[in-house]
Design an enzyme around this catalytic site. Structure first.
Site, short mmCIF file in Angstrom:
data_model
loop_
_atom_site.label_atom_id
_atom_site.label_comp_id
_atom_site.label_asym_id
_atom_site.label_seq_id
_atom_site.Cartn_x
_atom_site.Cartn_y
_atom_site.Cartn_z
N HIS A 51 1.12 -1.10 -0.19
CA HIS A 51 -0.04 -0.47 0.22
C HIS A 51 0.97 0.90 0.28
O HIS A 51 2.23 1.17 0.27
CB HIS A 51 -0.87 0.08 0.81
CG HIS A 51 -0.54 -0.11 2.73
ND1 HIS A 51 0.86 0.87 2.78
CD2 HIS A 51 -0.93 -0.78 3.05
CE1 HIS A 51 1.15 0.47 3.77
NE2 HIS A 51 0.38 -1.25 4.63
P1 TYD Z 1 -2.62 -3.70 7.25
O1 TYD Z 1 -2.34 -2.27 6.96
O2 TYD Z 1 -3.24 -4.81 5.64
O3 TYD Z 1 -1.02 -4.67 7.59
P2 TYD Z 1 0.24 -4.70 6.63
O4 TYD Z 1 0.24 -2.97 6.08
O5 TYD Z 1 1.49 -3.80 8.08
O6 TYD Z 1 1.07 -5.54 6.44
O7 TYD Z 1 -3.41 -3.91 8.67
C1 TYD Z 1 -4.04 -5.48 9.02
C2 TYD Z 1 -5.08 -5.01 9.79
O8 TYD Z 1 -4.68 -3.98 11.11
C3 TYD Z 1 -6.23 -3.87 8.82
O9 TYD Z 1 -7.10 -4.47 9.05
C4 TYD Z 1 -6.00 -2.60 9.30
C5 TYD Z 1 -5.77 -2.20 10.99
N1 TYD Z 1 -4.97 -1.77 11.34
C6 TYD Z 1 -5.05 -0.70 11.92
O10 TYD Z 1 -6.99 -0.84 12.53
N2 TYD Z 1 -4.80 -0.34 12.76
C7 TYD Z 1 -3.16 0.10 12.26
O11 TYD Z 1 -2.38 0.86 12.96
C8 TYD Z 1 -2.77 -0.86 11.23
C9 TYD Z 1 -1.00 -0.77 10.82
C10 TYD Z 1 -3.72 -1.72 10.78
#
Ligand code: TYD
Length: 138
Positions: A51
């Site tokens: 992302h």
């Molecule tokens: P995601 O963005 O997919 O994690 P990464 O990019 O590190 O692989 O996040 C996983 C899940 O956690 C998604 O449902 C969003 C949630 N989340 C939060 O609620 N708060 C946060 O600060 C982060 C990073 C994720």
């Protein structure tokens, strides 16, 4: 944008009792820390991130173990190896990032400049390229 990504070496105050690494917002890193999260237990074949963010800037530090981070600004790509607890990478807003190749003991600490807001995440790579294209026109 990719040239704004950079490694940062943090001050260390270790002594005979062990190591201590310091990361102060707006001092050792270029933003005030509003959010901290960490990623561990990801298998080696997992790719996380995938992302870009409209507003959030990040500093990533493997406080244990190792991982790699590929950053991409729509034109250039760069791969960082995170393998030392006193070295982080700074990622400005609007860079696409993939985190991968996690060691079994990897704990990837993420410091963010913004509170979580799902709406400021761009999770579709083609949409990201379009956004960058529009931005570069301005
Ligand atoms: P995601 O963005 O997919 O994690 P990464 O990019 O590190 O692989 O996040 C996983 C899940 O956690 C998604 O449902 C969003 C949630 N989340 C939060 O609620 N708060 C946060 O600060 C982060 C990073 C994720």
């Amino acid at each position: 944008m990719i040239e704004q990504c950079r490694s940062i070496e943090f001050p260390q105050k270790g002594d005979e009792r062990g190591h201590l690494v310091i990361v102060e917002g707006n001092q050792d890193i270029p933003f005030e820390i509003k959010r901290v999260f960490y990623i561990y237990g990801s298998d080696q074949d997992v790719i996380r991130g995938r992302h870009a963010n409209y507003r959030s800037e990040f500093v990533l530090i493997n406080v244990a173990g190792t991982s790699k981070v590929k950053v991409d600004d729509g034109t250039d790509q760069k791969i960082y190896h995170l393998d030392r607890p006193h070295i982080g990478i700074y990622l400005p807003k609007l860079v696409w990032k993939d985190m991968y190749d996690f060691s079994e003991d990897s704990v990837l600490l993420c410091l963010a400049s913004e509170h979580y807001d799902a709406d400021e995440y761009i999770r579709d790579y083609n949409a990201y390229l379009e956004i960058i294209k529009e931005k570069n026109k301005m």
